[in-house]
Design a protein around this motif. Structure first.
Motif, mmCIF file in Angstrom:
data_model
loop_
_atom_site.group_PDB
_atom_site.id
_atom_site.type_symbol
_atom_site.label_atom_id
_atom_site.label_comp_id
_atom_site.label_asym_id
_atom_site.label_seq_id
_atom_site.Cartn_x
_atom_site.Cartn_y
_atom_site.Cartn_z
ATOM 1 N N ASP A 107 0.830 -1.199 0.000
ATOM 2 C CA ASP A 107 0.000 0.000 0.000
ATOM 3 C C ASP A 107 0.869 1.256 0.000
ATOM 4 O OD1 ASP A 107 0.843 0.493 2.654
ATOM 5 O OD2 ASP A 107 -0.898 -0.541 3.500
ATOM 6 N N SER A 108 0.241 2.407 -0.056
ATOM 7 C CA SER A 108 0.962 3.675 -0.201
ATOM 8 C C SER A 108 1.914 3.923 0.959
ATOM 9 C CB SER A 108 -0.035 4.830 -0.314
ATOM 10 O OG SER A 108 -0.864 4.666 -1.445
ATOM 11 N N ARG A 109 1.485 3.586 2.179
ATOM 12 C CA ARG A 109 2.362 3.808 3.334
ATOM 13 C C ARG A 109 3.625 2.969 3.240
ATOM 14 N NH1 ARG A 109 -0.051 2.951 9.207
ATOM 15 N NH2 ARG A 109 -1.022 4.952 8.671
ATOM 16 N N GLN A 110 3.494 1.711 2.845
ATOM 17 C CA GLN A 110 4.668 0.841 2.745
ATOM 18 C C GLN A 110 5.668 1.365 1.713
ATOM 19 O OE1 GLN A 110 2.204 -2.718 2.060
ATOM 20 N NE2 GLN A 110 3.190 -3.666 3.823
ATOM 21 N N LEU A 139 5.933 4.599 0.772
ATOM 22 C CA LEU A 139 6.508 5.825 1.334
ATOM 23 C C LEU A 139 7.549 5.513 2.404
ATOM 24 C CD1 LEU A 139 3.660 8.483 1.700
ATOM 25 C CD2 LEU A 139 5.831 8.737 0.486
ATOM 26 N N GLN A 140 7.320 4.480 3.198
ATOM 27 C CA GLN A 140 8.304 4.088 4.212
ATOM 28 C C GLN A 140 9.637 3.715 3.558
ATOM 29 O OE1 GLN A 140 6.146 0.956 6.239
ATOM 30 N NE2 GLN A 140 5.534 2.318 7.925
ATOM 31 N N TRP A 184 9.891 14.845 4.989
ATOM 32 C CA TRP A 184 8.424 14.849 4.949
ATOM 33 C C TRP A 184 7.904 16.253 4.684
ATOM 34 C CZ3 TRP A 184 6.068 10.327 4.726
ATOM 35 C CH2 TRP A 184 4.696 10.244 4.916
ATOM 36 N N ASP A 212 3.553 12.732 14.921
ATOM 37 C CA ASP A 212 2.178 12.513 14.460
ATOM 38 C C ASP A 212 1.397 13.817 14.421
ATOM 39 O OD1 ASP A 212 2.665 9.827 14.173
ATOM 40 O OD2 ASP A 212 1.851 9.285 16.128
ATOM 41 N N HIS A 232 2.607 15.847 11.495
ATOM 42 C CA HIS A 232 2.008 15.364 10.238
ATOM 43 C C HIS A 232 0.562 15.840 10.115
ATOM 44 C CE1 HIS A 232 0.710 12.782 6.974
ATOM 45 N NE2 HIS A 232 -0.251 12.320 7.758
ATOM 46 N N TYR A 237 -2.178 3.269 -5.098
ATOM 47 C CA TYR A 237 -2.269 1.870 -4.676
ATOM 48 C C TYR A 237 -3.587 1.267 -5.144
ATOM 49 C CZ TYR A 237 -3.232 -2.010 -1.439
ATOM 50 O OH TYR A 237 -3.569 -3.225 -0.911
#
Length: 454
Positions: free
Chosen positions: A213-216, A218-219, A251, A272, A275, A294
């Motif tokens: 997914d998008s988070r993975q 970006l990580q 970021w 957090d 963000h 994604y």
């Protein structure tokens, strides 16, 4: 007089072989017109020339079809055949679209949700494109320039995985490059490196991901860009203040006014909140952006539609990454041979190449190989590509990764070996010694020493 009759009159009267070769049978209405197309096509294949009306009168035995030939022969028109063909294609495309939309309205729209409706419309686009040749005509040969313009040369990009290699190997914004590996051997983190390098060079990268997914994604990009171990980012354990500072700066740099907001936070405790406030008070930059899409059910139609949309949103779009080719489907209809039907994979490859040419954007796609390093499912996917590489590495035993070049269209077929940080997954930019070559050299040296001792 119909467009079909006028076109056939001009083709047969002038023996226009070039335009005939672009006339597909299904452009014509079913019945006499398609029967006549078959007669002409048979003549062309047999004699390598267009038939005259006299030829057709001898070859046709059906009274109804002979009557149609007389009717076409009597047509009077001064419109050139190539223009009439364009009119016929427009007419055919309109009919196809209306037919498919009518079916869609009758069978689907009332019960489908928003996403399903959009997906269906995107598939209509691809299905009609399959049936209608929309390729641009070639420029007249006397107008073709010998050299690329300075503007075109400035758009060329290297992969960014090896600074030495990039000196001699750059790719145009109409190229398709594929990078292969076995399952779990580095396709995704290689694609992340390539996308990030285009971003660093001031170009927007659009990344299509199917499995992660998008988070993975970006990580992984954050780990590479900030040189912070990926494991720490995923687990959020073992991160120091300096790690948070590097991640926060990267970021924030994606947003307008992000750096100014960054100074107000202690990222070790407030990342957090930073963000949250960043996304509420700042917008993403319109240039040099990283955009991730994604979709586990990604189709070629979606890729085409989204790239066209993003090309308007990001005029500096310089790279499209598709991770990965073997899992992209042409449409959502079930395949008779399963998801990895070889013919469909070839069409996906051709479609990505056409996308690169039509939208003038470099396309990079991963693909899966078998243990022997060969293309899995269909070797034909390499036919349309401009460059093909296969990844080879030795895990943590060696701090390097090799890219074996299997095809290079416009340059010498040569790969490269780069350093890699296995904690951050950052590839390059420096060259590393090939472990296989090093071992071969060691064996030669040992053989020479043994010979000297003797």
């Amino acid at each position: 007089m119909t467009v079909e009759s006028a076109l056939l009159k001009q083709l047969l009267s002038h023996g226009d072989f070039d335009t005939w070769n672009r006339l597909k049978q299904h452009y014509l209405p079913e019945g006499d017109y398609q029967k006549l197309w078959k007669v002409v096509d048979k003549h062309v294949h047999k004699f390598q020339a267009m038939p005259s009306f006299e030829d057709l009168h001898y070859e046709v035995r059906s009274p109804e079809l002979e009557e149609k030939i007389y009717a076409i022969e009597a047509v009077e028109t001064e419109v050139p055949a190539y223009e009439l063909l364009e009119y016929l294609k427009d007419q055919f495309a309109q009919s196809e679209i209306l037919t498919k939309i009518e079916t869609y309205l009758d069978d689907t729209i009332a019960i489908a949700d928003a996403k399903e409706n959009i997906d269906y419309l995107q598939e209509i686009v691809v299905q009609v494109q399959d049936r209608v040749d929309t390729a641009k005509d070639n420029d007249p040969i006397d107008e073709v320039e010998l050299f690329d313009s300075e503007e075109d040369l400035a758009k060329r990009m290297g992969l960014g995985l090896n600074q030495d290699y990039d000196i001699s190997y750059t790719f145009s914004p109409k190229d398709l490059v594929i990078v292969g590996a076995q399952r779990g051997h580095g396709k995704t983190f290689t694609c992340c490196n390539i996308a990030l390098n285009a971003h660093v060079r001031g170009r927007t990268s659009l990344y299509f991901t199917i499995e992660m997914d998008s988070r993975q994604i970006l990580q992984r990009m954050a780990a590479i860009a900030c040189e912070v171990p990926l494991k720490k980012i995923i687990s959020r354990e073992g991160l120091y203040q300096k790690d948070y500072n590097k991640l926060g700066e990267w970021w924030a740099n994606r947003f307008e006014g992000g750096k100014e907001l960054l100074s107000q936070y202690n990222l070790f405790d407030d990342f957090d909140k930073f963000h949250f406030d960043l996304t509420k008070s700042c917008k993403l930059k319109e240039e040099a952006q990283l955009d991730i899409h994604y979709d586990p059910g990604l189709t070629l139609a979606k890729v085409i539609a989204i790239v066209r949309q993003k090309k308007i949103e990001y005029p500096d779009l310089g790279l499209v990454v598709v991770d990965y080719l073997n899992q992209v489907r042409r449409h959502n209809a079930p395949s008779r041979s399963g998801q990895y039907e070889w013919a469909e994979q070839i069409e996906i490859s051709k479609g990505l190449k056409s996308l690169a040419q039509d939208q003038e954007v470099l396309v990079v796609s991963a693909f899966q190989t078998n243990p022997a390093g060969e293309v899995r499912f269909s070797k034909g996917i390499e036919d349309a590509v401009d460059a093909s590489y296969v990844i080879e590495h030795w895990g943590r035993a060696e701090d390097c990764i090799a890219f074996r070049c299997k095809k290079m269209r416009s340059n010498e077929q040569r790969g490269f070996v780069s350093q890699i940080d296995w904690d951050t997954l950052k590839i390059g930019p420096h060259t590393a010694q090939d472990p296989d070559e090093r071992e071969e050299m060691r064996e030669k040296m040992q053989t020479t020493e043994t010979y000297d001792d003797l």
